[in-house]
Design an enzyme around this catalytic site. Structure first.
Site, short mmCIF file in Angstrom:
data_model
loop_
_atom_site.label_atom_id
_atom_site.label_comp_id
_atom_site.label_asym_id
_atom_site.label_seq_id
_atom_site.Cartn_x
_atom_site.Cartn_y
_atom_site.Cartn_z
N THR A 1 -0.54 -9.34 6.30
CA THR A 1 0.14 -9.80 5.16
C THR A 1 1.12 -10.56 5.63
O THR A 1 1.09 -11.44 5.31
CB THR A 1 0.48 -8.84 3.86
N ASP B 1 0.72 -1.15 0.07
CA ASP B 1 -0.13 0.01 0.18
C ASP B 1 0.73 1.31 -0.13
O ASP B 1 0.31 2.24 0.71
CB ASP B 1 -1.01 -0.02 1.33
N MET C 1 -1.54 -2.89 10.47
CA MET C 1 -2.86 -3.13 9.87
C MET C 1 -2.40 -4.09 8.62
O MET C 1 -2.17 -5.18 8.56
CB MET C 1 -3.60 -1.89 9.45
N CYS C 2 -2.13 -3.51 7.64
CA CYS C 2 -2.07 -4.29 6.23
C CYS C 2 -0.42 -5.03 6.21
O CYS C 2 -0.75 -6.15 5.71
CB CYS C 2 -2.35 -3.35 5.08
N VAL C 3 0.35 -4.15 6.52
CA VAL C 3 1.78 -5.07 6.89
C VAL C 3 1.80 -6.01 7.72
O VAL C 3 2.17 -7.34 7.26
CB VAL C 3 2.61 -3.80 7.18
#
Length: 195
Positions: free
Chosen positions: A125, A15, A120-122
């Site tokens: 994943t 992102d 969050m996204c890090v």
């Protein structure tokens, strides 16, 4: 991990979209973050490692709503067999995307993760990558997030650097945290026979 540690076969850039790394809405230290992410991308490209840019499709009205300036990837992509964009709609880059198929088909067994947001996204994943059996390297200086605002009766503000460090710690013993992007070495993956 030191310079003589085993190299990784892929880089997941999570992102790195304009809404989060440029302008007034950028994460604290965005310029420094982008320097380190660029360093990782350059190293991966030079080694022939797979580079995957994850791009979040936010909901209508969000800063990363598809088609808006904030949704655009901030760093240039060199599309080709070894560099691709994978769009996602959830924090986890593996959820209902082709990421796992792409990594498997390319022969990736070890990968590095960088980008935003740390917790969050890090984190989501990286956690799924660990669960799928990948060796996962997380360079401390190549992921970032925002400050957590104060919450009445709970806490004062939490600085972004503390949030990022806590996100690393919460990933547990399976993750390999390195201090600097420069400590990550890349090599080309070996595709599985018959692929």
């Amino acid at each position: 991990m030191t310079k003589d540690a085993q190299p990784v076969h892929a880089l997941l850039v999570v992102d790195a979209q304009s809404a989060f790394v440029s302008g007034e809405g950028a994460v604290p230290g965005a310029a420094r973050l982008l320097t380190h992410v660029n360093e990782l991308i350059s190293g991966a490209r030079a080694a022939g490692a797979l580079v995957v840019h994850l791009q979040n499709d936010g909901p209508p009205g969000a800063d990363d709503e598809p088609g808006t300036p904030g949704w655009e990837l901030h760093l240039p992509v060199r599309p080709g067999p070894a560099e691709v964009v994978v769009r996602k709609t959830e924090d986890d880059g593996f959820y209902e995307t082709r990421l796992q198929e792409l990594l498997s088909r390319s022969g990736v067994r070890a990968l590095a993760v960088c980008g935003v947001m740390s917790e969050m996204c890090v984190s989501a994943t990286a956690r799924t990558a660990l669960e799928l059996g990948y060796r996962v390297v997380l360079p401390h200086d190549a992921h970032a997030t925002y400050d957590i605002p104060p919450a009445a009766g709970i806490s004062g503000p939490v600085p972004a650097a503390m949030v990022a460090r806590t996100a690393e710690w919460a990933l547990g013993d399976g993750i390999e945290i390195v201090a600097h992007a420069a400590d990550v070495e890349f090599t080309a993956p070996a595709p599985r026979p018959g692929r």
